[in-house]
Design an enzyme around this catalytic site. Structure first.
Site, mmCIF file in Angstrom:
data_model
loop_
_atom_site.group_PDB
_atom_site.id
_atom_site.type_symbol
_atom_site.label_atom_id
_atom_site.label_comp_id
_atom_site.label_asym_id
_atom_site.label_seq_id
_atom_site.Cartn_x
_atom_site.Cartn_y
_atom_site.Cartn_z
ATOM 1 N N ASP A 1 0.850 -1.187 0.000
ATOM 2 C CA ASP A 1 0.000 0.000 0.000
ATOM 3 C C ASP A 1 0.893 1.246 0.000
ATOM 4 O O ASP A 1 1.996 1.218 -0.561
ATOM 5 C CB ASP A 1 -0.921 -0.061 1.227
ATOM 6 N N HIS B 1 -3.717 6.211 3.226
ATOM 7 C CA HIS B 1 -4.416 4.996 2.789
ATOM 8 C C HIS B 1 -3.818 3.735 3.418
ATOM 9 O O HIS B 1 -4.536 2.866 3.924
ATOM 10 C CB HIS B 1 -4.340 4.946 1.257
ATOM 11 N N SER C 1 -11.174 -0.678 -0.913
ATOM 12 C CA SER C 1 -9.908 -0.603 -0.167
ATOM 13 C C SER C 1 -10.137 -0.845 1.316
ATOM 14 O O SER C 1 -9.259 -1.355 2.003
ATOM 15 C CB SER C 1 -9.298 0.796 -0.291
#
Ligand code: NAG
Ligand code: NAG
Ligand code: NAG
Ligand code: NAG
Ligand code: NAG
Ligand code: NAG
Ligand code: NAG
Ligand code: NAG
Ligand code: NAG
Length: 790
Positions: free
Chosen positions: A157, A223, A557
């Site tokens: 990620d 994220h 996600s």
């Protein structure tokens, strides 16, 4: 393709949709994939860094490349990765002709461009019945699996924010001895966060700039910290989202150890993304370091299995016993948009929870509309003047711009002290709030346009605000028109639990059918992916320069790491189960009903949802721990699958580096998957499956919910299991009642019901070969019709 439906200004890097075309047809970076090294997976795990027989090292790859480029010097200059652990291959900058020549070599499986993929955002655990009223439920999977203690969960990620309390190591013992990973530049690891590495050579070979930020595994985006803490973050009490929400944040396996492999890089000059060459090196490192679960919330358009960095990396991980969980994508509600479709991947769709962050827009005429918000409440209880952006237009501005609250379009003298009504669209939602605040507004009501319909996001705006749906917005505009002195107020936000119906399939979640292998249903499962609260990066500032340790995000996600966290618990409880058995357990115990006991609906169309949106259904972790029976698969089954999809034996031997023969009769329909899909029924067809007992001795009986117009026969109708590990096969015959039927996909279920409480459920998906399948266009039309009728 973004895998996180996150507001524009906070999600700085989540929006790239461009694919890079080389400026001139000159050189470009490629991955040269040469299958596995000729050692057994067990050997790979046992071996240390010492040289192992049959493993090609960097020198070998260089020599191989030199034979095409003419000299070792040229090869050394061109090559920027050599994959030497489980994955065999390298990445290099080549011209098109060189790439084509190398692709012809018999030891090379594929040569593909080093493409970027893109990122696809905690009450969720109570919703999934691991908690009740904020307390851990007695005998829940958390207790029996000891919170996933010492299972190692990693993600690929944007990196990690190591200072987050979600990754604090207070109370943790020594790091599991099998771990050989480490931490690089600027990320202080501890006994909870045990690995942090970055992979940027694929990014820089594509033209990405190397700065201090792109040479560190630290998360400058948010994220990666969000997804990692959702999978394996600690219990963190009083976690706050910009001071509004206060609750306990936690991951699915709260006592797991976590590691971050940073492969996603910022968008600068159109170059951002998660490049395949970097992803493959990260997989190779993670396999070698000793992770148990890999979570990937990123993807691109689906591609053939040997041209797909995620698909290849995931195969190598699975053959080493690692479970790989990926997001399905945020390209819904159009059909055929699901990605990460390899059958060895667990592919996750997104749905809502039963929690709303409710904030009400109230009008002086007595109307009150429920909206969503995570913004600060409005001070005082009195009504304030209301004004629409269009009416507050600056003298020289255009009305559409003002209605949408674009920067520079409003007259502050008209806005000051009032609640501004803005239309969604054109600019970002958070940007509208900032424009309103700069113009001196006291609050904002954000109204959906027709296209966004009923899709509401609880945003942390810079001023008190609420976001209402299209029909409510129409009523607000009608009120504004009806009076010369409109008044309103905003009440909230407040957390509302037990909202019904839930779960509802998120409209953004990517849908099947699977465009690479239609015989495999994708996605596999759905989990919470709307307004998920988890850790964030404090390097990221909101539009009003605030930072926050926790935040809400939405996307597949966010649903993906929910499943990764539960996989950690199942691995802890059943260390001997294969990745396929864990996947089967999660799928066959899922539910297709919501909290009103009715079939789950689709947010986009408010119609009954189908397995093309939710796969086997909504994950139920506690049931997954005790599925009774599983549909298991081993590495040879995956190789048979590749034979059946048309890859030849010599290619598959290179892929697996083990003696292997394609069976004479390969039939994709008989691949032992936990769901059953027949995309091309003509007359009748018989498929077979094998069940393995992982529970107490019991007799299971078949029950079928028939797809419309299809007769279904199961043989035998009952299966008796006496011991753990015992396997029994059955066949399922599907027959269309009329020729050319069904005209479109139809859906049913196969259930094996046994013992006191086991139900092993599989979706059945059938379409006839004679008919045109529903297209993206048809589904769009349905959505449009429904919106028009609102
Ligand atoms: C919870 O957090 C808020 C600010 O985010 C703080 O004011 C409050 O004291 C904290 N409460 C506890 C019990 O730690
Ligand atoms: C829009 O929101 C209102 C609440 O303000 C609700 O009553 C209505 O059902 C919503 N519309 C749809 C289509 O759900
Ligand atoms: C008004 O602004 C909108 C949004 O920026 C733009 O699309 C539109 O073309 C503008 N119209 C005129 C007449 O300038
Ligand atoms: C409000 O008035 C404006 C301008 O006259 C018009 O364009 C709009 O359609 C009206 N809206 C409603 C909901 O009546
Ligand atoms: C945020 O910080 C920048 C740079 O320090 C400053 O220019 C800007 O005005 C600040 N914005 C707000 C809303 O305070
Ligand atoms: C297998 O497929 C590859 C790629 O299509 C081809 O080059 C090769 O000749 C095939 N081998 C056999 C034995 O058919
Ligand atoms: C496939 O068929 C050939 C010829 O009929 C036979 O010799 C061979 O053993 C078979 N292979 C397998 C794997 O069954
Ligand atoms: C279905 O069968 C037709 C005709 O046999 C074939 O052209 C098509 O590719 C098949 N589609 C799938 C999804 O297998
Ligand atoms: C400021 C705030 O929202 N505080 C709340 C935190 O949560 C507790 C219950 O969990 C509430 O009682 C507080 O009002």
């Amino acid at each position: 393709m973004l895998f996180s439906d996150f507001p524009l200004l906070l999600g700085l890097l989540l929006l790239p949709t461009l694919f890079l075309a080389p400026a001139f047809a000159a050189k470009q970076s490629y991955v040269v994939y040469m299958g596995a090294h000729s050692i057994s997976p067990a050997g790979a795990l046992a071996a240390s860094s010492s040289v192992r027989p049959g493993v090609l090292d960097k020198t070998d790859h260089c020599q191989f490349l030199a034979s095409f480029l003419g000299s070792t010097e040229k090869a050394e200059e061109a090559m920027f990765y050599s994959y030497t652990r489980d994955i065999n291959g390298f990445a290099a900058t080549l011209d098109e002709e060189q790439a084509a020549e190398i692709a012809k070599h018999p030891n090379v499986l594929s040569v593909f461009a080093n493409k970027p993929r893109h990122l696809h955002t905690t009450h969720s655990w109570e919703f999934m019945r691991l908690e009740r009223n904020g307390q851990v439920k007695p005998h829940s999977l958390w207790e029996t699996a000891n919170y996933g203690e010492d299972i190692i969960i990693a993600n690929l990620d944007t990196g990690v924010w190591p200072e987050s309390q979600s990754f604090s190591d207070i109370g943790y013992g020594p790091i599991p001895s099998k771990w050989t990973g480490s931490c690089q530049n600027g990320v202080p690891c501890n006994r909870k966060l045990i690995g942090a590495k970055y992979f940027n050579k694929g990014y820089s070979s594509g033209g990405g700039k190397l700065t201090p930020e792109t040479q560190s595994a630290r998360d400058y985006e948010g994220h990666g910290s969000h997804t990692l803490s959702t999978a394996g973050g600690n219990f963190v009490h009083n976690a706050s989202v910009l001071g509004v929400f206060n609750g306990t944040a936690k991951g699915g396996s709260p006592k797991a150890r976590v590691a971050s492999y940073k492969v996603c890089w910022p968008k600068i000059d159109q170059l951002g993304g998660c490049y395949d060459a970097d992803t493959l090196d990260a997989f190779d490192a993670a396999i070698h370091d000793g992770v148990d679960v890999l979570s990937l919330s990123l993807g691109a358009e689906p591609s053939p299995y040997f041209d797909d960095g995620i698909g290849i990396g995931a195969f190598h991980a699975v053959r080493n016993g690692i479970v790989v969980v990926c997001s399905a994508g945020n390209s819904g509600p159009q059909s055929g948009t699901v990605t990460n479709v390899a059958p060895w991947i667990l592919t996750v769709a997104a749905s809502t929870m039963d929690r709303d962050f409710a904030s009400f827009a109230e009008l002086k005429n007595g109307l009150r509309f429920k909206g969503a918000s995570l913004s600060k409440p409005l001070q005082g209880k009195g009504f304030l003047p209301l004004i629409s952006g269009a009416v507050a237009k600056a003298a020289n501005a255009n009305e559409t711009a003002a209605l949408n609250c674009l920067a520079g379009s409003l007259d502050p003298r008209k806005v000051k002290g009032k609640i501004l009504v803005c239309l969604r669209g054109i600019n970002g939602r958070l940007e509208k709030g900032q424009v309103a605040a700069l113009a001196g507004a006291a609050g904002m009501i954000l109204c959906n346009d027709l296209a966004d319909g009923n899709d509401l996001i609880a945003d942390p705006h810079v001023l008190p605000a609420t976001h209402i749906n299209y029909t409510a917005g129409l009523a607000v505009f009608a009120y504004l028109n009806s009076t010369s002195a409109p008044l309103g107020r905003i009440d909230g936000p407040m957390t509302e639990l037990n909202q019904k119906p839930a779960p509802v399939m998120a409209s953004f979640s990517s849908r099947g059918p699977n465009t690479i292998t239609p015989e495999i249903l994708k996605p596999d499962i759905t989990a919470p992916g709307v307004n998920v609260i988890a850790a964030y990066s404090e390097a990221v500032q909101t539009v009003d320069n605030r930072t926050t340790p926790y935040i809400t995000e939405s996307g597949t996600s966010m649903s993906c790491p929910h499943v990764s966290g539960v996989v950690g618990l199942l691995k802890k409880l059943h260390p001997d189960w294969s990745p396929a058995a864990i996947k089967s357990a999660i799928m066959t115990t899922a539910t297709t009903r919501d909290n009103t006991r009715h079939p789950m609906v689709d947010e986009s169309a408010l119609l009954k949802a189908t397995p093309f949106s939710f796969g086997a259904g909504h994950m139920q972790p506690t049931l997954a721990a005790d599925p009774g029976l599983v549909y298991d698969l081993g590495i040879n089954d995956y190789l048979d699958f590749l034979c059946a999809t048309g890859y030849n034996q010599s290619m598959i031997q290179i892929f697996s580096q083990a003696p292997y023969t394609c069976p004479n009769n390969t039939n994709l329909l008989n691949f032992n998957y936990p769901s059953i899909t027949v995309p091309n029924l003509s007359g009748s067809v018989t498929v077979t499956r094998t069940l393995k007992n992982v529970g107490p001795p019991a007799t299971y009986r078949a029950r079928v919910v028939k797809p419309l117009g299809i007769s279904v026969t199961v043989k035998p109708r009952s299966l008796k299991f006496q011991k753990v590990g015992e396997e029994k096969s059955f066949s399922l015959t599907l027959k269309a009642k009329d020729v050319g039927f069904p005209k479109d996909y139809v859906f049913g279920e196969l259930l094996w019901v046994g013992g006191r409480h086991h139900t092993v459920r599989s979706p059945i998906v059938v379409a006839s070969s004679a008919v045109k399948k529903s297209t993206a266009g048809d589904i769009q039309q349905t959505v449009q019709n429904i919106e028009n009728s609102l």
